[in-house]
Design an enzyme around this catalytic site. Sequence first.
Site, mmCIF file in Angstrom:
data_model
loop_
_atom_site.group_PDB
_atom_site.id
_atom_site.type_symbol
_atom_site.label_atom_id
_atom_site.label_comp_id
_atom_site.label_asym_id
_atom_site.label_seq_id
_atom_site.Cartn_x
_atom_site.Cartn_y
_atom_site.Cartn_z
ATOM 1 N N ASP A 73 -2.379 -10.624 -7.348
ATOM 2 C CA ASP A 73 -2.066 -11.506 -6.104
ATOM 3 C C ASP A 73 -1.096 -12.639 -6.774
ATOM 4 O O ASP A 73 -1.248 -13.738 -6.797
ATOM 5 C CB ASP A 73 -3.330 -12.319 -6.062
ATOM 6 C CG ASP A 73 -4.478 -11.313 -5.101
ATOM 7 O OD1 ASP A 73 -4.187 -10.351 -4.821
ATOM 8 O OD2 ASP A 73 -5.317 -12.120 -4.544
ATOM 9 N N HIS A 128 -3.591 -8.385 -2.831
ATOM 10 C CA HIS A 128 -2.415 -8.637 -1.643
ATOM 11 C C HIS A 128 -1.226 -8.212 -2.342
ATOM 12 O O HIS A 128 -0.140 -8.330 -1.768
ATOM 13 C CB HIS A 128 -2.213 -10.208 -2.194
ATOM 14 C CG HIS A 128 -3.406 -11.170 -1.243
ATOM 15 N ND1 HIS A 128 -2.779 -11.562 0.007
ATOM 16 C CD2 HIS A 128 -4.481 -11.515 -1.359
ATOM 17 C CE1 HIS A 128 -3.769 -12.183 0.579
ATOM 18 N NE2 HIS A 128 -4.896 -12.185 -0.032
ATOM 19 N N HIS A 133 -8.449 -6.982 -11.306
ATOM 20 C CA HIS A 133 -8.487 -7.908 -10.231
ATOM 21 C C HIS A 133 -9.566 -8.359 -9.659
ATOM 22 O O HIS A 133 -9.779 -9.681 -9.479
ATOM 23 C CB HIS A 133 -7.426 -7.751 -9.238
ATOM 24 C CG HIS A 133 -7.061 -8.929 -8.330
ATOM 25 N ND1 HIS A 133 -6.444 -9.924 -8.502
ATOM 26 C CD2 HIS A 133 -7.508 -8.765 -6.776
ATOM 27 C CE1 HIS A 133 -6.466 -10.920 -7.340
ATOM 28 N NE2 HIS A 133 -7.148 -10.138 -6.424
ATOM 29 N N HIS A 138 -9.279 -13.206 -8.172
ATOM 30 C CA HIS A 138 -9.787 -12.671 -6.858
ATOM 31 C C HIS A 138 -10.351 -13.878 -6.142
ATOM 32 O O HIS A 138 -10.523 -13.823 -4.826
ATOM 33 C CB HIS A 138 -10.489 -11.398 -6.813
ATOM 34 C CG HIS A 138 -10.677 -10.884 -5.442
ATOM 35 N ND1 HIS A 138 -9.700 -10.620 -4.572
ATOM 36 C CD2 HIS A 138 -11.785 -10.301 -4.969
ATOM 37 C CE1 HIS A 138 -10.065 -10.084 -3.529
ATOM 38 N NE2 HIS A 138 -11.422 -9.892 -3.701
ATOM 39 N N ASP A 159 10.221 -8.107 16.899
ATOM 40 C CA ASP A 159 11.594 -8.719 17.122
ATOM 41 C C ASP A 159 12.539 -8.245 15.555
ATOM 42 O O ASP A 159 12.396 -8.952 14.639
ATOM 43 C CB ASP A 159 11.456 -10.197 16.949
ATOM 44 C CG ASP A 159 12.767 -10.960 16.797
ATOM 45 O OD1 ASP A 159 13.508 -10.461 17.616
ATOM 46 O OD2 ASP A 159 12.627 -12.145 16.470
ATOM 47 N N SER A 166 15.831 -12.598 16.469
ATOM 48 C CA SER A 166 16.360 -13.525 17.392
ATOM 49 C C SER A 166 15.155 -14.447 17.894
ATOM 50 O O SER A 166 15.535 -15.711 18.646
ATOM 51 C CB SER A 166 17.062 -12.903 18.691
ATOM 52 O OG SER A 166 16.063 -12.011 19.367
#
Length: 723
Positions: free
Chosen positions: A207, A240, A291, A477, A653, A657
Amino acid sequence: MGCGTSVAIENQGRPSEVAIKAAVLIQRWYRRYVARLEIRRRYTWNIFQSIEYAGEQDQLQLSSFFSFMLDNFTQLNGNGPDLISHLLDSAVDPVTEEVRQCKYEQIVVPDSYSGPRLSFPLSVTDTNTLLSAFKEQQTLHGKYVLQLLHETQKFLKQMPNVIYLSSSYAKEITICGDLHGRLDDLLLIFYKNGLPSAENPYIFNGDFVDRGKKSIEIIIILFAFLLLYPDHMHLNRGNHEDHIMNLRYGFTKEVMQKYKTHGREILQLLQDVFSLLPIATIIDNKVLIVHGGISDKTDLYFLSSVERHRVKSALRLPKRSLDHTDVCCSRSSSRQSRRARVDSPCSTGRMKRKKKSRLTKQSSSSSSSSSSSASSVCSPRASCRATPRHPPPSPRLPSPVDMLQVPFLDSIVSLALPEPPKEELEWRQIVDVLWSDPKNQNGCSPNSFRGGGCYFGPDVTQRLLKKHGMCLLIRSHECKQEGYELCHNGQVITIFSASNYYEEGSNRGAYVKLGPELIPRFFQYQVSRSTRKLTLQQRVSVAESSALKALQEKLFAHRSELMAAFQQYDINNTGRISTNEWAQVVESVLRLDLPWRTLRPRLVRLASDGNVEYESCFENISAGQPIPQVTPNLAETMYRYRTDLEIIFNIIDKDHSGQISIEEFRQTWKLFSSHLGVDVDDQAIDDMARSIDFNKDGSIDFNEFLEAFRVVHKLDMKEQQQG
């Protein structure tokens, strides 16, 4: 006179009765004051943690939507695979290492670039240059980032799943927990404990990224030291280090903002690098470091043999496993279709019963508390959250109980369920190691609060440690107020290194050092710019205020559900219900497991008769800039899924923009509402799309659009106006 004088002096030394009573009163008042402060601190912590874990469940739902979107989203621009395809399916437009290397070697660093420059192989000068540059808010050029990641990828490919270390080569080994993009915490650790070196080895337990604003800087520093000191710098994978988690919690957005030109290539390469990080580290064959934790199915021998690079994301079953499931389902459905051809009411009824029994068996096996079935990443909050359309099968191994009852002619035939493919078994092992949490009760049960992994008890810990001849499990964690915590009779240590995780002053960070005796020594710290000047009460008040705002936003996002439930108790439409009824309703809708009766004075107003005026819990919050054409039901849906929609829009996107076409908006929202089972009329979506095309050019500024669905706290607005 001498005696009288001595008696007077003796009496002066004794406190008077009035003074004793005053001291007792002060002591009682202080104890009550500290107790009230501790209650506020604890429920503030519970609010933060409950909302965090609820957000992780939302992420699991969003990841299932990404899979759904990947299967259904039509590329409108026709410019080849989009970013979401690259992120979710490694088979899309694969890029070889040679091609990647050619790409970054061709990148030209302009003379105007004033940031740090790297030369490979790295030296101590390079790492010192990086640290100095990041302290001065400089950014490393994309070419060097890609080169660093490429070298890290080559190195990690040679590493095993489980790293074995010995403490005899160093005085002490330092283990750090979650950093979550907080560069100041990493720099403070290095300042207090020294930089990584052959004499000062480190283990960082996953993480590294997300939530904080300096995630890319952290992994650059960690990877640089990993290449510089490969035998003395060790990195475990966390939950993560996952490209789907990064979509929601900020790392993907951070990379795309800081590296507009090379962001896509960096993210695609990071997807491979994260999947190659080791899963566990073992010190002196006595201390296991992972973790998240373990489950009753965790097998370190099997874990050492898994092909970890196949698990790009712990939130998705491996592709082969999904194909295997689809094949089994298709075979089963073909058999059912053949039997359904018999035009008999009895046959039809039997068919329905068979389908129902299958669903019942799957549901019961998923909720078993004696198995690590939490490996299936799922959301238990079915009443208020949409569940994935195709949830992964229960991760239990076949047992005599798991028999499929198949009607065949006029008899019942029992068939053993097929054993899951190897890819799925490997995935389950990794999910448990990355996502699990300890609990005080014995046994192993699904981690229903997070929606993934499991809860493992002291007996599970003791059994695994005894099996492998170990004495200690170190994991991360979970955020802890003091930065660390011991449980399971001291056999499990949780270490968390990101201070001020929820709010300024909310928690300390910590790291732990182990010497040859394997006796843990803890070191605490707190990155602080303003909290040192605050009293304890002021720090608690700041954190409490932030937590209550987040909770009020949750209430506002579920307003229609709450109001409908409140009105079921309020038969006479008085606008009032009892405190007990109010607490029951809020918990049944939000499912946050919070002390609602304690929180009631902070959230809702009491009437003169002692009942709760339930509508008052929505008084201090309102919509940002409501769009008239949006119906209330649709607006509430937008408030609830605003974060998810922002992620999806940012993916669509491609040129950053801030605008997407009306057709892309319409198609994405229809897929999203269809997947979640949200009943939104197509005409309402079309009307909303046209209404937010302010200049009628066929494009939507989705940042403006999302701003309209931001919750505003009225008290904050008053303070701003007064200021």
